[in-house]
Write a protein that holds these residues in place. Structure first.
Motif, PDB file in Angstrom:
ATOM      1  N   GLN A  39       0.719  -1.189   0.209  1.00  0.00           N
ATOM      2  CA  GLN A  39       0.011  -0.075   0.376  1.00  0.00           C
ATOM      3  C   GLN A  39       0.372   1.365  -0.131  1.00  0.00           C
ATOM      4  N   ALA A  40       0.845   1.928  -0.867  1.00  0.00           N
ATOM      5  CA  ALA A  40       1.902   3.003  -1.367  1.00  0.00           C
ATOM      6  C   ALA A  40       1.162   3.825  -0.636  1.00  0.00           C
ATOM      7  N   GLY A  42      -1.438   7.423  -0.505  1.00  0.00           N
ATOM      8  CA  GLY A  42      -2.971   7.705  -0.369  1.00  0.00           C
ATOM      9  C   GLY A  42      -3.868   7.052  -1.970  1.00  0.00           C
ATOM     10  N   LYS A  43      -2.926   5.727  -1.891  1.00  0.00           N
ATOM     11  CA  LYS A  43      -3.225   4.717  -2.089  1.00  0.00           C
ATOM     12  C   LYS A  43      -4.083   2.882  -2.334  1.00  0.00           C
ATOM     13  N   GLU A  44      -4.824   2.525  -2.793  1.00  0.00           N
ATOM     14  CA  GLU A  44      -5.079   1.345  -1.961  1.00  0.00           C
ATOM     15  C   GLU A  44      -4.432   0.078  -1.875  1.00  0.00           C
ATOM     16  N   ARG A  45      -4.348  -0.548  -0.593  1.00  0.00           N
ATOM     17  CA  ARG A  45      -3.841  -1.950  -0.765  1.00  0.00           C
ATOM     18  C   ARG A  45      -4.094  -2.660  -2.449  1.00  0.00           C
ATOM     19  N   GLU A  46      -1.974  -3.791  -2.552  1.00  0.00           N
ATOM     20  CA  GLU A  46      -3.313  -4.079  -3.575  1.00  0.00           C
ATOM     21  C   GLU A  46      -2.154  -5.159  -3.738  1.00  0.00           C
ATOM     22  N   LYS A  86      12.403   0.342  -8.278  1.00  0.00           N
ATOM     23  CA  LYS A  86      11.746   1.271  -9.044  1.00  0.00           C
ATOM     24  C   LYS A  86      11.273   2.684  -8.191  1.00  0.00           C
ATOM     25  N   PRO A  87      11.086   3.481  -8.098  1.00  0.00           N
ATOM     26  CA  PRO A  87      10.720   4.089  -6.956  1.00  0.00           C
ATOM     27  C   PRO A  87       9.320   4.393  -6.940  1.00  0.00           C
ATOM     28  N   GLU A  88       8.543   3.730  -7.627  1.00  0.00           N
ATOM     29  CA  GLU A  88       6.794   3.629  -7.336  1.00  0.00           C
ATOM     30  C   GLU A  88       6.509   1.741  -6.687  1.00  0.00           C
ATOM     31  N   ASP A  89       7.429   1.520  -6.234  1.00  0.00           N
ATOM     32  CA  ASP A  89       7.864  -0.017  -5.803  1.00  0.00           C
ATOM     33  C   ASP A  89       7.705   0.484  -3.947  1.00  0.00           C
TER      34      ASP A  89
END
Length: 115
Positions: A39-40, A42-46, A86-89
């Motif tokens: 979970q990042a 502001g985002k939902e758990r994925e 990656k930063p998005e991880d």
């Protein structure tokens, strides 16, 4: 009572690697799979990855070829080897223990990918 505890998170530079661990313990349980989610802010758990007792695995498209899930059934422990980060991880990574009764979540471990 069942406990699920993650470890191994931290700060890593882009392109680096980390290995997360998830240990399940406590009252007798019959697990059929263990999974990793994230979970990042502001985002939902994925969903990230999952491994069954038979060793069958599946991955989110975003991590295929970079992350590898494995399991030591004797120790009720699952691992997530993360490479080419990656930063998005960047996220809090959670482990989920799936049983034939209830499912159990760990408290999460922070992974930050930044230079």
């Amino acid at each position: 009572q069942v406990q699920v505890v993650e470890s191994g998170g931290g700060l890593v530079q882009p392109g680096g690697s980390l290995r997360l661990s998830c240990a399940a313990s406590g009252s007798r349980f019959s697990a059929y799979a263990m999974g990793w989610y994230r979970q990042a802010p502001g985002k939902e758990r994925e969903f990230v990855a999952r491994i069954t007792n038979s060793g069958s695995t599946n991955y989110a498209d975003s991590v295929k070829g970079r992350f590898t899930i494995s399991r030591d059934s004797a120790k009720n422990t699952a691992y997530l080897q993360m490479t080419s980060l990656k930063p998005e991880d960047t996220a809090v990574y959670y482990c989920k223990l799936l049983t034939f009764g209830d499912n159990y979540w760990g408290q999460g471990t922070q992974v930050t990918v930044s230079s």
